[in-house]
Structure formats: C-alpha cells, structure tokens
Design a protein around this motif. Structure first.
Motif, PDB file in Angstrom:
ATOM      1  N   TYR A   1      63.301  50.825  -5.293  1.00 22.74           N
ATOM      2  CA  TYR A   1      64.486  50.361  -6.007  1.00 22.74           C
ATOM      3  C   TYR A   1      65.298  49.439  -5.093  1.00 22.74           C
ATOM      4  CZ  TYR A   1      63.491  54.155  -9.290  1.00 22.74           C
ATOM      5  OH  TYR A   1      62.893  54.987 -10.206  1.00 22.74           O
ATOM      6  N   TRP A   2      65.898  48.442  -5.710  1.00 22.76           N
ATOM      7  CA  TRP A   2      66.741  47.455  -5.021  1.00 22.76           C
ATOM      8  C   TRP A   2      68.183  47.660  -5.439  1.00 22.76           C
ATOM      9  CZ3 TRP A   2      69.595  43.252  -7.048  1.00 22.76           C
ATOM     10  CH2 TRP A   2      69.967  42.244  -6.147  1.00 22.76           C
TER      11      TRP A   2
ATOM     12  N   PHE B   1      65.632  51.443  -1.501  1.00 22.32           N
ATOM     13  CA  PHE B   1      65.242  52.822  -1.243  1.00 22.32           C
ATOM     14  C   PHE B   1      63.952  53.128  -1.995  1.00 22.32           C
ATOM     15  CE2 PHE B   1      68.285  53.168  -4.793  1.00 22.32           C
ATOM     16  CZ  PHE B   1      67.657  54.035  -5.680  1.00 22.32           C
ATOM     17  N   TYR B   2      63.206  54.065  -1.441  1.00 23.44           N
ATOM     18  CA  TYR B   2      61.883  54.441  -1.952  1.00 23.44           C
ATOM     19  C   TYR B   2      61.912  55.922  -2.295  1.00 23.44           C
ATOM     20  CZ  TYR B   2      56.868  55.618  -1.781  1.00 23.44           C
ATOM     21  OH  TYR B   2      55.611  56.085  -2.066  1.00 23.44           O
ATOM     22  N   VAL B   3      61.468  56.258  -3.492  1.00 23.74           N
ATOM     23  CA  VAL B   3      61.463  57.644  -3.952  1.00 23.74           C
ATOM     24  C   VAL B   3      60.042  58.183  -3.858  1.00 23.74           C
ATOM     25  CG1 VAL B   3      61.965  59.211  -5.849  1.00 23.74           C
ATOM     26  CG2 VAL B   3      63.384  57.173  -5.518  1.00 23.74           C
TER      27      VAL B   3
ATOM     28  N   LYS C   1      58.555  64.081  -2.427  1.00 20.65           N
ATOM     29  CA  LYS C   1      59.423  65.133  -1.913  1.00 20.65           C
ATOM     30  C   LYS C   1      60.826  64.651  -1.550  1.00 20.65           C
ATOM     31  CE  LYS C   1      55.473  67.635   0.053  1.00 20.65           C
ATOM     32  NZ  LYS C   1      54.870  68.170   1.304  1.00 20.65           N
ATOM     33  N   GLY C   2      60.968  63.372  -1.252  1.00 22.90           N
ATOM     34  CA  GLY C   2      62.260  62.892  -0.796  1.00 22.90           C
ATOM     35  C   GLY C   2      62.408  61.394  -0.922  1.00 22.90           C
ATOM     36  N   VAL C   3      63.503  60.889  -0.352  1.00 21.41           N
ATOM     37  CA  VAL C   3      63.880  59.478  -0.469  1.00 21.41           C
ATOM     38  C   VAL C   3      63.947  58.863   0.926  1.00 21.41           C
ATOM     39  CG1 VAL C   3      65.704  57.871  -1.190  1.00 21.41           C
ATOM     40  CG2 VAL C   3      65.185  59.900  -2.580  1.00 21.41           C
ATOM     41  N   MET C   4      63.465  57.638   1.042  1.00 22.10           N
ATOM     42  CA  MET C   4      63.622  56.835   2.243  1.00 22.10           C
ATOM     43  C   MET C   4      64.569  55.684   1.926  1.00 22.10           C
ATOM     44  SD  MET C   4      60.759  54.719   4.474  1.00 22.10           S
ATOM     45  CE  MET C   4      60.077  53.962   2.997  1.00 22.10           C
TER      46      MET C   4
ATOM     47  N   ASP D   1      67.238  63.371  -7.757  1.00 23.38           N
ATOM     48  CA  ASP D   1      68.040  64.340  -7.021  1.00 23.38           C
ATOM     49  C   ASP D   1      67.322  64.812  -5.758  1.00 23.38           C
ATOM     50  OD1 ASP D   1      66.032  65.857  -8.111  1.00 23.38           O
ATOM     51  OD2 ASP D   1      67.346  67.267  -9.163  1.00 23.38           O
ATOM     52  N   LYS D   2      66.231  64.131  -5.391  1.00 18.66           N
ATOM     53  CA  LYS D   2      65.490  64.499  -4.175  1.00 18.66           C
ATOM     54  C   LYS D   2      66.311  64.175  -2.925  1.00 18.66           C
ATOM     55  CE  LYS D   2      61.102  63.677  -6.518  1.00 18.66           C
ATOM     56  NZ  LYS D   2      59.915  62.808  -6.643  1.00 18.66           N
ATOM     57  N   PRO D   3      66.137  64.924  -1.861  1.00 26.51           N
ATOM     58  CA  PRO D   3      66.916  64.686  -0.642  1.00 26.51           C
ATOM     59  C   PRO D   3      66.562  63.360   0.026  1.00 26.51           C
ATOM     60  CG  PRO D   3      65.178  66.277  -0.215  1.00 26.51           C
ATOM     61  CD  PRO D   3      65.186  66.053  -1.700  1.00 26.51           C
ATOM     62  N   ILE D   4      67.518  62.801   0.715  1.00 29.19           N
ATOM     63  CA  ILE D   4      67.264  61.609   1.528  1.00 29.19           C
ATOM     64  C   ILE D   4      66.736  62.095   2.875  1.00 29.19           C
ATOM     65  CG2 ILE D   4      68.269  59.559   2.599  1.00 29.19           C
ATOM     66  CD1 ILE D   4      70.362  59.568   0.348  1.00 29.19           C
TER      67      ILE D   4
END
Length: 350
Positions: A75-76, A86-88, A91-94, A115-118
């Motif tokens: 996503y931009w 950011f990339y989903v 398990k989580g987000v970068m 709602d995944k953790p960063i």
C-alpha cells in the motif's frame, strides 16, 4: 546529548497546509508529465501498472491522507506531499519511513486495511523529514501491541546516525552496504545503495522483490519535474548515475517519497529533463560573461561575482526550457535552483 530544534521543514509545511486548506478554492491540477491514466484512489482496488492517483495536489491539501493499494499486499500512503509504503504480510506489517509529524495518520491508514501488528520499520535514509515520527509511532504502538517493531537500516545509515549523534530511534538490525537484503516473512527486500550518491551519502533504493515495488525517497518525484535542488540533494554530480541504476532494476511500481506513484516512464522523463537542462545551462554559460551584472567600481569583495553569474545563467536556462516544460508541476519555483546546481557541476567538472 545534543539538542536539535523540532521545527523542521515538514513541520513548517504542515502548518502552511493547515492555514491554506480551508481557503483553497477549486484549482486546476497540473498536466501529467507522462500522459498518465488517472484513477480515484482506492484502498481496495489494486493499481494497474502506469496508473496514477487523480487530483493528488488537491487531495494533499484537503484530506488527512491518501491511501492506494498498489499490489495485493503493498500500500502507498501520502499526506502533506510526503509518501511512503507499507506491506501487509500473513502475520504482521512492514512499514517504510515513519514520516515526520504523521505517526497517527500512518497508523490510521494501516488500521484501515489490517489489524495485524507492525513488526518491522525500515529506514530508507537518515533524513528526519522521512523517519522523524519513529519515536511517536513506537509510543502509539505500546498501547496496541505487545512487541516492539524491529528497526532495519543500512550500515551507511546506522553509521551516519552514530556519527551525527541522532536523536531518532536507532536501528536494531543493520544490513550490509552497499548491497544487502533481509526477509520479511516470505518477502525478500533487497537494498541497493548508491555508492556515489547525489541526495545524501546513505541514499539507497529498496526493492520489494516479489511485489515488483521500488522505494527510493527523494530520488525522483513521479509526474513532476525535479523538485527544488533536485529534491534537496546535497549534490547534483551523481544524480544521473543514481537514476540509471534504479531504473535498471526489476520493478513495476515506484515510490519516491513525494509526488505520485511512479513507473519507468517517469525515469525517462526525468533523464530527458536533466539532459535538456544541462544543454540549456551550457548554452547560457557561453552567453553570459563572468562578472555579469556587477559594477566593478562599486564592490570591495569579489564574492558577489559568482552568484551573479550563476543567477543569470539559471534565468536564461529556465527561459529556454519554459516552452517545453513550463506547464508542469512546480517548474517555475524549482528550475532556477536546479539550473544553478547544474551550472556549478558543469563549471567544476570538465
């Protein structure tokens, strides 16, 4: 520990936006530099290669943020003319580059889609306007997740933060310079450092390999001519080589930290613009005699001469380019400064 003023460029910009947003009437957006197809931004619809977000200037002025789904997982985000990715994962987000003064908005945008953790934060380079909200974001995350994100940066960025005694959160994982990589879940992220960099000495491009997305803030503003001083670059000298290196990588979508979502067509436009600017500056240098505009019998220091010479060269070069490029975004306010940087380059390196 040194103390630095909190009042940075991004803070100034945010204040100006707050003052101008309510007063702004209908504006005509500048034309595309690459004849792009514009689409309404969507957090659910994947962007077709070559498409760009419509009415981006107006959206930056009037909305809290713009969120566009680029691929199934990437996503931009943009607000106040600053952008990141950011990339989903499963398990989580970068998240790349927690942009200054935007921690709450970035977190809101991420929570709009997951709602995944960063789990991971990546620093593209050590400039506070791009990574200045890291501490604020970490504070927000304390309330919503149990683990702190890993902070990843290149060795060049880590060394620079150490050398300059940075007050920003330091990386917890450092990857080798100039070429290093790491894995986030099943995604390989490859970093390509510019060994001879124009923007700043730790500048680099980050490729999300499976996503075909390249993130290199301040290298190029898609759908625009070069911004003032080529995006705040410390030198012009190596910019063409940096652009060619990034353009030669295997990607489809480009994130430049400012401007729209980019493609290889934006790199072609930039390289042509720079070639035309170098030619125009060279022409002007042949026409303007050194000492132009200076009354030699009225000065007591020679230091006025070089700025006056560069100033007239820049004016003539800008005039030469105006018929071809004058209608594009920011041409009038950026080209004079860019022409002066090119003049210094051509004068120095022969």
């Amino acid at each position: 520990m040194r103390k630095s003023p909190r009042f940075g460029y991004s803070v100034i910009f945010t204040g100006l936006l707050a003052l101008s947003a309510n007063a702004m009437g209908a504006v005509k957006e500048a034309p595309s530099t690459v004849n792009a197809k514009y689409v309404t931004p969507s957090s659910t619809q994947v962007l077709t290669p070559g498409e760009k977000v419509a009415n981006l200037f107006t959206l930056n002025m009037k909305t809290p943020y713009v969120l566009q789904r680029v691929t199934q997982r990437t996503y931009w985000y943009e607000s106040g003319f600053y952008a990141t990715l950011f990339y989903v994962g499963d398990k989580g987000v970068m998240l790349f580059d927690p942009l200054e003064e935007r921690a709450d908005k970035i977190l809101q945008a991420i929570r709009q889609v997951t709602d995944k953790p960063i789990n991971t934060i990546v620093y593209s380079h050590d400039h506070g306007d791009h990574i200045g909200s890291t501490a604020a974001l970490l504070q927000l995350l304390v309330k919503t997740q149990n683990t702190k994100p890993e902070i990843i940066a290149s060795q060049a960025t880590a060394d620079k933060m150490q050398l300059l005694d940075s007050q920003l959160p330091r990386p917890t994982k450092v990857i080798s310079w100039p070429n290093g990589s790491f894995t986030f879940e099943n995604l390989t992220v490859q970093m390509y450092g510019f060994e001879h960099a124009a923007h700043t000495d730790d500048h680099s491009a980050w490729l999300l390999v499976g996503e075909h997305v390249l993130h290199a803030p301040d290298l190029l503003n898609p759908d625009q001519p070069p911004f003032w001083n080529f995006g705040g670059s410390e030198r012009f000298t190596f910019l063409v080589q940096n652009l060619e290196q990034a353009n030669g990588l295997d990607w489809t979508y480009f994130s430049g930290g400012h401007g729209n979502i980019g493609s290889h067509a934006d790199f072609a436009f930039y390289l042509q613009f720079i070639a035309d600017l170098k030619s125009a500056v060279a022409n002007a240098m042949q026409k303007v005699p050194f000492g132009f505009g200076v009354k030699m019998d009225q000065i007591n220091a020679h230091t006025v001469m070089l700025p006056a010479w560069y100033g007239e060269i820049s004016r003539l070069a800008t005039e030469e380019l105006r018929p071809k490029y004058g209608q594009y975004y920011g041409f009038e306010t950026a080209t004079l400064a860019n022409a002066e940087m090119v003049a210094e380059y051509l004068y120095s390196y022969r």
